[in-house]
Scaffold this motif. Structure first.
Motif, short mmCIF file in Angstrom:
data_model
loop_
_atom_site.label_atom_id
_atom_site.label_comp_id
_atom_site.label_asym_id
_atom_site.label_seq_id
_atom_site.Cartn_x
_atom_site.Cartn_y
_atom_site.Cartn_z
N ALA A 134 27.88 1.91 3.12
CA ALA A 134 28.89 2.43 2.13
C ALA A 134 30.11 2.34 3.08
N GLY A 135 29.88 2.67 4.39
CA GLY A 135 31.13 2.70 5.28
C GLY A 135 31.56 1.11 5.56
N TYR A 136 30.45 0.39 5.64
CA TYR A 136 30.98 -0.99 6.14
C TYR A 136 31.68 -1.65 4.82
N LEU A 137 31.13 -1.28 3.42
CA LEU A 137 31.59 -1.80 2.29
C LEU A 137 33.11 -1.13 1.88
N GLY A 149 36.61 -2.19 -0.69
CA GLY A 149 37.10 -0.99 -1.42
C GLY A 149 36.20 0.36 -1.53
N ILE A 150 36.88 1.60 -1.67
CA ILE A 150 35.73 2.80 -1.91
C ILE A 150 34.86 2.74 -3.10
N ALA A 151 35.45 2.71 -4.34
CA ALA A 151 34.78 2.75 -5.49
C ALA A 151 33.68 1.71 -5.53
N PRO A 152 33.82 0.30 -5.29
CA PRO A 152 33.02 -0.69 -5.40
C PRO A 152 31.76 -0.51 -4.60
N ALA A 153 32.17 0.04 -3.04
CA ALA A 153 31.15 0.47 -2.02
C ALA A 153 30.33 1.34 -2.61
N THR A 213 29.41 2.18 -5.68
CA THR A 213 28.64 1.29 -6.68
C THR A 213 27.63 0.72 -6.29
N VAL A 214 27.72 0.06 -5.22
CA VAL A 214 26.49 -0.55 -4.55
C VAL A 214 25.62 0.52 -4.12
N VAL A 215 26.02 1.49 -3.38
CA VAL A 215 25.10 2.67 -3.00
C VAL A 215 24.28 3.01 -4.21
N PHE A 216 24.78 3.51 -5.08
CA PHE A 216 24.07 4.03 -6.22
C PHE A 216 23.20 3.21 -7.05
N ALA A 217 23.75 2.05 -7.30
CA ALA A 217 22.73 1.06 -7.50
C ALA A 217 21.46 0.84 -6.82
N LEU A 218 21.72 0.99 -5.55
CA LEU A 218 20.58 0.73 -4.62
C LEU A 218 19.57 1.92 -4.84
N LEU A 219 20.18 3.26 -4.89
CA LEU A 219 19.36 4.35 -5.01
C LEU A 219 18.66 4.30 -6.29
N GLY A 220 19.14 3.92 -7.33
CA GLY A 220 18.51 3.62 -8.61
C GLY A 220 17.38 2.71 -8.79
N ALA A 221 17.56 1.48 -8.05
CA ALA A 221 16.60 0.58 -7.72
C ALA A 221 15.47 0.97 -6.91
#
Length: 439
Positions: free
Chosen positions: A173-176, A181-185, A187-195
């Protein structure tokens, strides 16, 4: 965490021969239990911090979400209407994964904060219900000796979810954040958690033991299950010394509930307001390296230490170890070191103590509070009070920190450990026995 279904305790379960070693499923089962819990309790808080939400609102709303774990024992017996414990576990893992993925989508919409809170409430309810089925499966599938032997693994991998999230995913998240941007970063994190949770659910269709619930007159209708629940609650509060035990459980987590909420926010906050000024990625790095290893070692060692010494003799040491994080954070707030290796080392000490000491409250509930008839049901109720202690102190931690500042807040949290140490002189630390000496 670690709550179990009620009616299972009342009527028993069938236990087919174990097809797979417990280490093939106990670690991943509790990893799956921890992922959504820490997504709600910690990861969401760091996301909200990055997006500018004040500390007191973060603590209050994420604390309210924690009430799903407080009250889950009240609907636990109704899970006995499901014939297969394994099927129930997998179902709620998949539902929780879908909820986390939905949070990722909500971050792209107007009114994102309210939507995220609503979706995280769904994740909380699914996760809390999953915990009932998962802990019921654990207790029904393992002997008492195996339960104690794998308690360290159980606690280690439940909390390993925290450090996998705070480590790898928060670093990501910090890298992204700096690149997309913060919100897109996030978004990726929670998508990975769900997966990840969906993938664990798929694995568990193969790995989990197929323990079935025995259906009797007590579990063949909603009315009979409700009557059983009333009897379970009555028997729980009739236990000798139960109110002192409940107070002990709640106070055991008083310091933890506050430190686990405010600690990561302290690491992120600017030095001008008393924090350490770490970036999102740096917080992930310190928790995902020394912190992860130290916690796993501490948790497994705490289980074997307690098995060797016995709960009564081990408990004061476990409480002291549990409060090492408070001392570490006070030192960091007073010294405000700039060296990232030094901060990582200090947090490694924190995580070792946390992992080592957390075993104490799990075994206290399992072996003392839950002893006797309705064992798994009373474990669920005891664990509900454990979560209540965490949630109550979590909810007020932001307001206390705002009033005291970080340094005095961490002194306050140290003081919160004193009452539970005093209570070890008075609380019952062995299972209650009847007049024939039976548990």
């Amino acid at each position: 965490m670690h709550e179990v279904s009620t009616a299972a305790a009342a009527v028993g379960t069938t236990k087919p021969p174990a097809a797979r070693h417990p280490l093939a499923w106990v670690p991943t089962l509790y990893l799956a239990q921890g992922l959504p819990f820490y997504a709600v309790a910690l990861i969401a808080g760091l996301m909200f911090k990055s997006m500018g939400v004040p500390n007191e609102q973060i603590a209050r709303w994420t604390g309210l979400l924690g009430f799903a774990w407080v009250f889950k024992a009240l609907w636990s017996p109704f899970l006995e209407l499901a014939r297969s414990k394994k099927r129930a576990v997998v179902t709620f893992q998949l539902l929780g994964g879908a909820g986390l993925a939905s949070v990722a989508l909500a971050l792209q919409l107007p009114g994102w904060f309210a939507l995220c809170i609503a979706l995280l409430a769904v994740v909380s309810l699914a996760s809390a219900t999953h915990d009932i089925a998962a802990d019921g499966l654990y207790i029904a599938s393992l002997s008492a000796k195996q339960q104690a032997a794998y308690a360290g693994w159980q606690g280690a991998f439940f909390n390993a979810a925290k450090f996998l999230s705070l480590g790898g995913l928060v670093i990501l998240a910090g890298y992204l954040e700096k690149r997309i941007g913060i919100a897109p970063a996030w978004t990726v994190v929670f998508a990975l958690l769900g997966a990840a949770l969906v993938a664990l659910g798929a694995y568990h269709t193969w790995a989990l033991p197929g323990t079935l619930t025995v259906r009797t007159a007590q579990t063949d209708s909603l009315g009979s299950i409700a009557a059983t629940l009333v009897d379970v609650i009555r028997a729980f509060f009739a236990k000798k010394g139960i109110w002192l035990g409940i107070l002990f459980i709640i106070l055991f987590r008083a310091s933890e509930g506050q430190i686990q909420t405010i600690g990561p926010l302290f690491l992120r906050d600017a030095r001008a307001v008393g924090g350490l000024g770490l970036s999102t990625a740096e917080v992930g790095a310190v928790y995902g390296t020394a912190g992860t290893v130290a916690f796993l070692v501490g948790s497994i060692a705490g289980g074997y230490f307690t098995s060797w010494l016995g709960l009564r003799r081990a408990m004061p040491w476990l409480i002291l170890a549990m409060n090492l994080p408070n001392l570490v954070f006070w030192y960091l707030s007073a010294a405000q070191p700039e060296s990232l290796p030094l901060i990582a080392t200090a947090l490694g000490v924190e995580m070792f103590g946390y992992g080592f000491g957390f075993v104490g409250i799990i075994l206290f509930i399992m072996q003392v509070i839950a002893s006797g008839p309705y064992q798994t049901a009373h474990y669920a109720l005891g664990s509900g009070f454990m979560q209540l202690g965490f949630v109550l102190f979590k909810m007020v931690s932001g307001d206390i920190q705002q009033a005291l500042g970080y340094r005095h807040f961490f002194l306050w949290v140290l003081a919160c450990a004193v009452p539970v140490l005093v209570l070890t002189r008075f609380v019952r630390l062995e299972a209650e026995t009847n007049s024939q000496g039976q548990v």
